[in-house]
Design a protein around this motif. Structure first.
Motif, mmCIF file in Angstrom:
data_model
loop_
_atom_site.group_PDB
_atom_site.id
_atom_site.type_symbol
_atom_site.label_atom_id
_atom_site.label_comp_id
_atom_site.label_asym_id
_atom_site.label_seq_id
_atom_site.Cartn_x
_atom_site.Cartn_y
_atom_site.Cartn_z
ATOM 1 N N GLU A 287 41.938 37.807 58.624
ATOM 2 C CA GLU A 287 40.818 36.851 57.758
ATOM 3 C C GLU A 287 41.399 36.274 56.548
ATOM 4 O OE1 GLU A 287 38.748 39.051 61.026
ATOM 5 O OE2 GLU A 287 39.956 39.562 59.247
ATOM 6 N N PHE A 288 42.016 37.396 55.741
ATOM 7 C CA PHE A 288 42.644 36.952 54.613
ATOM 8 C C PHE A 288 43.954 36.018 54.647
ATOM 9 C CE2 PHE A 288 46.291 37.879 51.493
ATOM 10 C CZ PHE A 288 45.804 37.701 50.338
ATOM 11 N N GLU B 264 45.806 30.326 53.422
ATOM 12 C CA GLU B 264 46.226 29.141 53.932
ATOM 13 C C GLU B 264 45.461 27.955 53.600
ATOM 14 O OE1 GLU B 264 47.895 27.174 58.138
ATOM 15 O OE2 GLU B 264 47.183 29.144 58.171
ATOM 16 N N ARG B 265 44.170 28.014 53.937
ATOM 17 C CA ARG B 265 43.211 27.148 53.708
ATOM 18 C C ARG B 265 43.154 26.814 52.233
ATOM 19 N NH1 ARG B 265 38.403 27.356 51.575
ATOM 20 N NH2 ARG B 265 38.046 29.991 52.084
ATOM 21 N N ILE B 266 43.034 27.820 51.381
ATOM 22 C CA ILE B 266 42.868 27.535 49.877
ATOM 23 C C ILE B 266 44.173 27.137 49.459
ATOM 24 C CG2 ILE B 266 42.993 29.037 47.656
ATOM 25 C CD1 ILE B 266 40.949 30.827 49.270
ATOM 26 N N ALA B 267 45.408 27.557 49.892
ATOM 27 C CA ALA B 267 46.630 27.043 49.288
ATOM 28 C C ALA B 267 46.878 25.646 49.581
ATOM 29 C CB ALA B 267 47.869 27.891 49.950
ATOM 30 N N ARG B 268 46.334 25.081 50.842
ATOM 31 C CA ARG B 268 46.338 23.766 51.178
ATOM 32 C C ARG B 268 45.280 22.862 50.137
ATOM 33 N NH1 ARG B 268 44.395 24.229 55.945
ATOM 34 N NH2 ARG B 268 46.289 25.126 56.794
ATOM 35 N N GLU B 269 44.359 23.564 49.805
ATOM 36 C CA GLU B 269 43.448 22.785 49.002
ATOM 37 C C GLU B 269 43.739 22.675 47.458
ATOM 38 O OE1 GLU B 269 39.723 24.756 49.704
ATOM 39 O OE2 GLU B 269 39.524 23.909 51.870
ATOM 40 N N ASP B 270 44.663 23.678 46.983
ATOM 41 C CA ASP B 270 45.027 23.752 45.764
ATOM 42 C C ASP B 270 46.198 23.890 45.594
ATOM 43 O OD1 ASP B 270 44.930 24.214 42.915
ATOM 44 O OD2 ASP B 270 43.235 25.735 42.978
ATOM 45 N N GLU B 271 47.203 23.003 45.133
ATOM 46 C CA GLU B 271 48.723 23.099 44.747
ATOM 47 C C GLU B 271 49.131 23.984 43.624
ATOM 48 O OE1 GLU B 271 49.278 19.082 42.055
ATOM 49 O OE2 GLU B 271 49.932 19.290 44.174
ATOM 50 N N LYS B 272 47.989 24.296 42.753
ATOM 51 C CA LYS B 272 48.166 25.262 41.834
ATOM 52 C C LYS B 272 48.308 26.973 42.329
ATOM 53 C CE LYS B 272 48.864 22.579 38.061
ATOM 54 N NZ LYS B 272 50.190 22.767 37.554
ATOM 55 N N GLY C 222 53.617 42.301 54.207
ATOM 56 C CA GLY C 222 53.220 41.179 54.588
ATOM 57 C C GLY C 222 53.811 40.677 56.052
ATOM 58 N N TYR C 223 54.857 41.523 56.635
ATOM 59 C CA TYR C 223 55.572 40.832 57.700
ATOM 60 C C TYR C 223 54.760 40.865 59.103
ATOM 61 C CZ TYR C 223 59.596 41.219 54.512
ATOM 62 O OH TYR C 223 60.365 41.020 53.391
ATOM 63 N N ASN C 224 54.793 40.008 59.793
ATOM 64 C CA ASN C 224 54.135 39.957 61.119
ATOM 65 C C ASN C 224 52.476 39.567 60.872
ATOM 66 O OD1 ASN C 224 56.256 39.957 62.843
ATOM 67 N ND2 ASN C 224 56.082 42.488 62.425
ATOM 68 N N ALA C 225 52.231 39.206 59.454
ATOM 69 C CA ALA C 225 51.033 39.024 59.011
ATOM 70 C C ALA C 225 50.883 37.757 58.189
ATOM 71 C CB ALA C 225 50.295 40.033 58.636
ATOM 72 N N LEU C 226 51.697 37.490 57.335
ATOM 73 C CA LEU C 226 51.639 36.385 56.296
ATOM 74 C C LEU C 226 52.613 35.162 56.662
ATOM 75 C CD1 LEU C 226 50.969 38.525 53.242
ATOM 76 C CD2 LEU C 226 49.420 37.675 54.771
ATOM 77 N N GLU C 227 53.025 35.051 57.813
ATOM 78 C CA GLU C 227 54.113 34.009 57.930
ATOM 79 C C GLU C 227 53.360 32.589 57.919
ATOM 80 O OE1 GLU C 227 56.232 37.757 59.272
ATOM 81 O OE2 GLU C 227 54.173 36.815 59.711
ATOM 82 N N PHE D 236 32.690 43.757 55.355
ATOM 83 C CA PHE D 236 32.935 43.092 56.770
ATOM 84 C C PHE D 236 34.055 41.878 56.566
ATOM 85 C CE2 PHE D 236 28.549 44.630 56.191
ATOM 86 C CZ PHE D 236 28.421 45.498 57.330
ATOM 87 N N ALA D 237 34.541 41.890 57.630
ATOM 88 C CA ALA D 237 35.708 40.575 57.761
ATOM 89 C C ALA D 237 35.344 39.229 57.134
ATOM 90 C CB ALA D 237 36.283 40.690 58.883
ATOM 91 N N ASP D 238 34.026 38.967 57.640
ATOM 92 C CA ASP D 238 33.646 37.586 57.402
ATOM 93 C C ASP D 238 33.246 37.473 55.857
ATOM 94 O OD1 ASP D 238 31.423 39.298 57.569
ATOM 95 O OD2 ASP D 238 30.170 37.688 58.699
ATOM 96 N N GLU D 239 33.397 38.539 55.025
ATOM 97 C CA GLU D 239 33.013 38.261 53.558
ATOM 98 C C GLU D 239 34.368 37.904 52.737
ATOM 99 O OE1 GLU D 239 29.361 41.474 52.493
ATOM 100 O OE2 GLU D 239 31.540 42.331 52.979
#
Length: 313
Positions: free
Chosen positions: A4-5, A10-18, A27-32, A134-137
């Motif tokens: 979820e993180f 990924e969404r936040i980085a797409r919305e904010d170039e800063k 973060g291998y096999n998780a943050l690719e 919880f994950a959705d938080e």
């Protein structure tokens, strides 16, 4: 919560170039997905957490919002001085993210556990800590962290989905509600899952309200002060007692004149037998398992209530 993180980042980085993301070689096999989305804004600082936070502070000074990611003990303990001096004292938008809070890394032992992390960080100036149960938080907490643009720590673990009836009150989520509860349980982080399991016992089912604390330092509205006064209160946290939820909550309540009829804290007890095991093993040794929680709540029902006057009367 790691999946979820990664999706929310990924969404936040797409919305904010800063937004900048720095990992301490984890973060291998998780943050690719973040590597692909951020490109040069994804930086592997290597096994050098102190340098990672110093680099992040410099970037934040130049107007960037910087996430520093590792497992919880590495991102907190190894760079505490840099986070305090370079980030917190200057109110820089640098956000520590620690995966596997509490005993999350189990058999890997004490070097990989984070049971004092919130005590270390929540007392620093200008910092807010976020503890999803919880994950959705995770996603809304990340949105809040970026929007506030101040020093922050996000403690990740392994949790399910927030109960449908939950509602936010101050820095708490009210997740189990009863018409006239006998008492209250306040939990910190995913260990609330053990509380929910305990409450399936027919002897205590329907008798206790349950809240999760989502942030430290705490915001305890007057509404909760009244509810929790003159009734039993159990605090459950996968964190040591000193500097943890129970200690901070008791100060808040006493300051406002609230006195529960009984106040009990179940917290991480370290390594009482000198052995290591998985997360459930350490929870059991610390009395954070469903069986012990059930017994404690049952004990509340057997204890005489003192004649205390609720706050405001």
């Amino acid at each position: 919560m790691r999946n979820e993180f990664a999706a929310a980042m990924e969404r936040i980085a797409r919305e904010d170039e800063k937004v900048i993301f720095i990992t301490g070689d984890l973060g291998y096999n998780a943050l690719e997905n973040l590597v692909d989305e951020l490109g040069p804004r994804f930086i592997n600082a290597g096994v050098a957490e102190q340098n990672m936070v110093g680099l992040a502070a410099g970037m934040a000074y130049r107007g960037y919002k910087v996430f520093c990611y590792s497992i919880a003990p590495f991102t907190v303990y190894r760079c505490l001085e840099q986070f305090r001096n370079d980030v917190c004292l200057h109110k820089m938008p640098v956000f520590l993210v620690g995966n596997g809070g509490g005993y999350g890394y189990g058999i890997m032992g004490s070097t990989h556990h984070a049971i004092e992390d919130l005590a270390c960080l929540s007392g620093l100036q200008n910092v807010n800590t976020y503890i999803p149960a919880f994950a959705d938080e995770v996603s809304p907490m990340l949105d809040q962290i970026v929007a506030e643009a101040r020093p922050a720590y996000l403690r990740l673990g392994a949790g399910g989905q927030t109960p449908a009836q939950a509602n936010r009150i101050g820095t708490f989520n009210h997740i189990v509600k009863n018409q006239d509860p006998t008492g209250t349980v306040v939990a910190l982080g995913p260990v609330v899952g053990n509380v929910l399991t305990a409450l399936q016992d027919e002897l205590i089912s329907g008798l206790f309200d349950v809240y999760t604390a989502t942030n430290l330092p705490l915001d305890v509205p007057a509404e909760l002060v009244h509810r929790w006064s003159a009734k039993p209160l159990l605090v459950v946290e996968e964190h040591v007692s000193i500097g943890g939820l129970a200690q901070q909550l008791s100060v808040k309540l006493l300051t406002q004149g609230a006195v529960p009829s009984h106040f009990t804290s179940l917290s991480a007890q370290g390594y009482p037998n000198g052995l290591y095991g998985d997360q459930k093993y350490h929870q059991r040794l610390s009395g954070l398992d469903p069986t012990t929680i059930t017994q404690q709540l049952t004990n509340f029902l057997q204890q005489p209530f003192t004649n205390l006057i609720p706050v405001g009367h």
